[in-house]
Enzyme design. Sequence first.
Site, PDB file in Angstrom:
ATOM      1  N   GLY A  46       0.833  -1.199   0.000  1.00 42.37           N
ATOM      2  CA  GLY A  46       0.000   0.000   0.000  1.00 42.37           C
ATOM      3  C   GLY A  46       0.863   1.242   0.000  1.00 42.37           C
ATOM      4  O   GLY A  46       2.035   1.198   0.400  1.00 42.37           O
ATOM      5  N   GLN A  51       2.909  10.050   1.363  1.00 41.40           N
ATOM      6  CA  GLN A  51       4.223   9.398   1.309  1.00 41.40           C
ATOM      7  C   GLN A  51       5.007   9.749   0.042  1.00 41.40           C
ATOM      8  O   GLN A  51       6.195   9.466  -0.039  1.00 41.40           O
ATOM      9  CB  GLN A  51       4.073   7.874   1.393  1.00 41.40           C
ATOM     10  CG  GLN A  51       3.595   7.398   2.759  1.00 41.40           C
ATOM     11  CD  GLN A  51       3.493   5.893   2.782  1.00 41.40           C
ATOM     12  OE1 GLN A  51       2.511   5.331   2.332  1.00 41.40           O
ATOM     13  NE2 GLN A  51       4.532   5.237   3.284  1.00 41.40           N
ATOM     14  N   CYS A  93       6.586  -0.109   6.797  1.00 37.09           N
ATOM     15  CA  CYS A  93       6.070   1.032   6.040  1.00 37.09           C
ATOM     16  C   CYS A  93       7.181   1.503   5.104  1.00 37.09           C
ATOM     17  O   CYS A  93       8.344   1.530   5.498  1.00 37.09           O
ATOM     18  CB  CYS A  93       5.697   2.129   7.034  1.00 37.09           C
ATOM     19  SG  CYS A  93       5.140   3.658   6.271  1.00 37.09           S
ATOM     20  N   LEU A  94       6.825   1.869   3.873  1.00 34.66           N
ATOM     21  CA  LEU A  94       7.847   2.301   2.920  1.00 34.66           C
ATOM     22  C   LEU A  94       8.561   3.583   3.379  1.00 34.66           C
ATOM     23  O   LEU A  94       9.670   3.858   2.931  1.00 34.66           O
ATOM     24  CB  LEU A  94       7.239   2.493   1.524  1.00 34.66           C
ATOM     25  CG  LEU A  94       6.733   1.202   0.848  1.00 34.66           C
ATOM     26  CD1 LEU A  94       6.053   1.521  -0.475  1.00 34.66           C
ATOM     27  CD2 LEU A  94       7.858   0.198   0.641  1.00 34.66           C
ATOM     28  N   HIS A 137      -3.720   0.986   7.957  1.00 37.64           N
ATOM     29  CA  HIS A 137      -2.387   1.603   7.887  1.00 37.64           C
ATOM     30  C   HIS A 137      -2.387   2.810   6.942  1.00 37.64           C
ATOM     31  O   HIS A 137      -1.905   3.890   7.291  1.00 37.64           O
ATOM     32  CB  HIS A 137      -1.382   0.542   7.424  1.00 37.64           C
ATOM     33  CG  HIS A 137       0.024   1.024   7.293  1.00 37.64           C
ATOM     34  ND1 HIS A 137       1.073   0.494   8.015  1.00 37.64           N
ATOM     35  CD2 HIS A 137       0.577   1.996   6.509  1.00 37.64           C
ATOM     36  CE1 HIS A 137       2.191   1.127   7.687  1.00 37.64           C
ATOM     37  NE2 HIS A 137       1.921   2.046   6.764  1.00 37.64           N
ATOM     38  N   GLU A 138      -2.940   2.607   5.747  1.00 35.80           N
ATOM     39  CA  GLU A 138      -2.921   3.693   4.749  1.00 35.80           C
ATOM     40  C   GLU A 138      -3.867   4.819   5.143  1.00 35.80           C
ATOM     41  O   GLU A 138      -3.544   5.993   4.956  1.00 35.80           O
ATOM     42  CB  GLU A 138      -3.264   3.167   3.349  1.00 35.80           C
ATOM     43  CG  GLU A 138      -2.338   2.064   2.820  1.00 35.80           C
ATOM     44  CD  GLU A 138      -0.856   2.392   2.928  1.00 35.80           C
ATOM     45  OE1 GLU A 138      -0.480   3.581   2.886  1.00 35.80           O
ATOM     46  OE2 GLU A 138      -0.056   1.456   3.082  1.00 35.80           O
ATOM     47  N   HIS A 141      -2.241   7.247   7.421  1.00 37.31           N
ATOM     48  CA  HIS A 141      -1.327   8.216   6.790  1.00 37.31           C
ATOM     49  C   HIS A 141      -2.051   9.518   6.452  1.00 37.31           C
ATOM     50  O   HIS A 141      -1.457  10.590   6.515  1.00 37.31           O
ATOM     51  CB  HIS A 141      -0.726   7.639   5.499  1.00 37.31           C
ATOM     52  CG  HIS A 141       0.491   6.798   5.730  1.00 37.31           C
ATOM     53  ND1 HIS A 141       1.647   7.295   6.307  1.00 37.31           N
ATOM     54  CD2 HIS A 141       0.757   5.501   5.436  1.00 37.31           C
ATOM     55  CE1 HIS A 141       2.553   6.330   6.369  1.00 37.31           C
ATOM     56  NE2 HIS A 141       2.039   5.224   5.853  1.00 37.31           N
TER      57      HIS A 141
HETATM   58 ZN    ZN Z   1       3.010   3.438   5.696  1.00 37.11          ZN
END
Ligand code: ZN
Length: 196
Positions: A46, A51, A93-94, A137-138, A141
């Site tokens: 995701g 991000q 997480c990226l 999670h997304e 953000h």
């Molecule tokens: Zn993340």
Amino acid sequence: MSIRKIVKYGSKSLREKSKEVHKISKKIQILVEDLYDTMYSLNGVGLAAPQIGENLRVFVIDTGVDQKSMNPITFINPKILKTEGAINSYEGCLSFPDAYTNVRRHKYVKVKALDIKGRPFIIEVNDGSLLARAIQHEFDHLEGILFIDHSRNRFEADKILTEKGLNPIDANYLLDEKEMEEEIQNTVQNEEKPVD
Ligand code: ZN
């Protein structure tokens, strides 16, 4: 269209609340394409617009493991309608290269959003699956919330973050999830009970 640079943990913009999308313009369509290109290039599950440096309420998810099972889902202006239950799992997480910590998540989530054509849809995921966790999670953000805010063990999370050269947990952001924690602990105890 293009692979964008990931905004890393420590950057202030990851803590900002993102703005609603008013019109699904060409700019938003390109943003969504860039989210997919960037996410797939990094083997992510995701990715949220903040991000890649755009504080807009957009994220994409694909929990497929290979090309055959690809399942891209675009969420624009998502709203969480309902959550239930609690589970825990290691999450990454990226924006946090190679750092995984044990976090609390809801087992069930019901979310409403618009797709890339502006059509509303509802998704309900009931089993604490990767998709259920990825949606939470997304969505976080877009609120400026990060997965480490859900950490079950602050000291373990700090150790992992420090090892990866990242800032430790900021206690001001830690979420109070007492009921979820109790539910997780009860589930673990029930599972460990011998069958007789
Ligand atoms: Zn993340």
